[in-house]
Design a protein around this motif. Structure first.
Motif, PDB file in Angstrom:
ATOM      1  N   UNK A  90      -3.597 -36.588 -26.937  1.00  0.00           N
ATOM      2  CA  UNK A  90      -3.064 -35.716 -25.892  1.00  0.00           C
ATOM      3  C   UNK A  90      -3.578 -35.082 -24.747  1.00  0.00           C
ATOM      4  N   UNK A  91      -4.591 -35.522 -24.317  1.00  0.00           N
ATOM      5  CA  UNK A  91      -5.426 -35.322 -23.208  1.00  0.00           C
ATOM      6  C   UNK A  91      -4.493 -35.387 -21.935  1.00  0.00           C
ATOM      7  N   UNK A  92      -4.553 -34.525 -20.999  1.00  0.00           N
ATOM      8  CA  UNK A  92      -3.896 -34.660 -19.921  1.00  0.00           C
ATOM      9  C   UNK A  92      -4.398 -35.581 -18.717  1.00  0.00           C
ATOM     10  N   UNK A  93      -3.435 -36.318 -18.093  1.00  0.00           N
ATOM     11  CA  UNK A  93      -3.697 -37.367 -17.071  1.00  0.00           C
ATOM     12  C   UNK A  93      -3.207 -36.664 -15.615  1.00  0.00           C
ATOM     13  N   UNK A  94      -4.037 -37.245 -14.826  1.00  0.00           N
ATOM     14  CA  UNK A  94      -3.649 -36.858 -13.366  1.00  0.00           C
ATOM     15  C   UNK A  94      -3.799 -38.352 -12.424  1.00  0.00           C
ATOM     16  N   UNK A  95      -3.004 -38.107 -11.155  1.00  0.00           N
ATOM     17  CA  UNK A  95      -2.980 -39.421 -10.402  1.00  0.00           C
ATOM     18  C   UNK A  95      -4.063 -38.852  -9.042  1.00  0.00           C
ATOM     19  N   UNK A  96      -4.490 -39.829  -8.265  1.00  0.00           N
ATOM     20  CA  UNK A  96      -5.028 -39.313  -7.168  1.00  0.00           C
ATOM     21  C   UNK A  96      -3.889 -38.638  -6.169  1.00  0.00           C
TER      22      UNK A  96
END
Length: 441
Positions: A90-96
């Motif tokens: 469930x770790x959060x992800x981000x985009x550049x």
């Protein structure tokens, strides 16, 4: 018929023996596997069957064969596993994100002497020092303070000439005689005292023309072993390290200018009763009402600094001590073969709050365009940088290129595509306690 029965009986007996032998082999093999016991605290204790350890009296446990576990896995697959095995699915992800960010560059430096404010006190006439009021190095002297009493025949003759011209009413020549005494170190009050009293003073008091701290710079420079710099010069220490963690500092290597060592509390070389000649330097006066904030920058950082631009100087020991000053010098050459350039800013210090040798942090802010990801998403491994990208149900580490660093963001350039998802906390995939953010000291 009897032959058939005899043959059948023989076959049955043979099958019975074979089955009995197989059962005994299985039983023997199973017993052999379960018969070896050992002590958890003393592995040298081995026995066939349960029991207690003769050394520590602990119960023996079965000894398992290492062959059942297979060979050890020393690949990276054992370290970086799918998220469902590490309970981080469930770790959060981000985009550049492309755009502008406020970047702050911070460099380490030191407070140094401003050699432009160093003055020399010299003897204006020849004579003998009758009394010396300044006797130790780094003793504070103020402008107009009495520093010595000197007997000088030259001063006695100049006073005699002044009185002779006064008594003969030579007003034009009298003014010239007054100027001569002023050039020889007399003060206007001393000249007035001679004219009022009409007497020559054989011993004349000498007053300091400047304020500062007493030092004998020539002697200190000669005593410095292995020092080729002039008084007040700045040099790079040969023991400086060029491997500071750039992710933590965001600045250049851990290299700061060195400060010339000046002896304090030692007796001066001049003594009472010593003869001096006209023009002889008695001592130097160091003024710290204005000091230099000096720091080094790498060649790739020089483009961020221009003469006249403002920088923020902050003490590393006292958080509330800071000042905004302008860059006055960017050294256009390298010294001692080290690829660093000296940058200097004048720092007002009328209240003596800044101390020479005090470690400082010099920072400047500027806006920069780039492809940004959170700083927590980037993991530094030596000189390389890593992020974890999402691939199916797992995170895979990949190398990236870092162009700029700020307190919260990292410019990765074109290392990743705009739609690539990365873990917002790279350290969390390696150490679940690393997401705690420490406060800046």
């Amino acid at each position: 018929m009897k032959r058939i029965l005899k043959g059948s009986i023989g076959v049955f007996l043979l099958l019975g023996f074979l089955l009995l032998g197989c059962d005994q082999d299985k039983k023997a093999s199973s017993e052999s596997k379960a018969q070896t016991y050992t002590c958890p605290m003393h592995p040298e204790i081995l026995q066939n069957g349960p029991g207690t350890c003769p050394i520590c009296k602990m119960d023996l446990v079965p000894l398992h064969s290492t062959a059942a576990h297979g060979p050890a896995d020393d690949s990276l697959n054992a370290l970086v596993k799918p998220t469902n095995e590490l309970v981080i699915s469930g770790i959060k992800t981000v985009r550049p994100e492309k755009g502008s960010r406020t970047a702050e560059m911070s460099l380490k430096g030191v407070i140094n002497y401003n050699t432009n404010n160093w003055k020399s006190v010299s003897a204006r006439v020849s004579g003998r020092i009758e009394r010396l009021y300044v006797k130790y190095s780094f003793e504070q002297v103020r402008k107009g303070q009495k520093i010595m009493d000197i007997y000088s025949p030259d001063l006695a003759n100049a006073q005699q000439e002044l009185l002779f011209l006064k008594n003969n009413s030579e007003l034009i020549l009298l003014e010239s005689a007054k100027k001569k005494l002023l050039f020889l170190g007399f003060t206007q009050s001393q000249i007035d005292q001679v004219l009022r009293s009409g007497k020559i003073s054989p011993t004349v008091s000498v007053y300091s023309p400047y304020s500062g701290y007493v030092a004998e710079l020539a002697l200190n420079a000669a005593a410095s072993s292995g020092s080729s710099a002039q008084a007040g010069g700045t040099r790079i220490s040969s023991s400086s390290s060029a491997g500071m963690n750039e992710m933590n500092s965001g600045g250049s290597a851990d290299v700061v200018p060195t400060v010339q060592s000046i002896s304090t509390g030692q007796a001066l070389q001049i003594r009472e009763g010593q003869y001096v000649t006209a023009g002889q330097k008695l001592f130097d006066l160091i003024n710290t009402e204005q000091v230099w904030a000096e720091f080094f920058a790498r060649p790739d950082q020089l483009q961020e600094f221009k003469r006249g631009m403002k920088v923020s100087v902050r003490s590393l020991d006292i958080a509330e001590q800071n000042s905004d000053v302008q860059v006055d010098l960017i050294q256009p050459y390298y010294r001692e073969g080290v690829n660093y350039s000296l940058i200097r800013a004048n720092l007002p210090n009328s209240n003596r709050a800044w101390k020479v040798g005090q470690l400082i942090s010099v920072s400047k802010q500027s806006k920069a365009d780039g492809n940004w990801v959170p700083r927590t998403a980037v993991l530094q491994l030596g000189k390389k940088y890593v992020v974890f990208i999402r691939r199916n149900s797992a995170f895979v580490p990949v190398y990236i290129q870092v162009n700029k660093l700020t307190d919260e963001w990292v410019d990765i350039g074109n290392s990743l595509g705009p739609d690539q998802e990365i873990a917002i906390n790279a350290w969390f995939l390696v150490d679940t306690e690393s997401f705690i953010k420490a406060e800046r000291l």
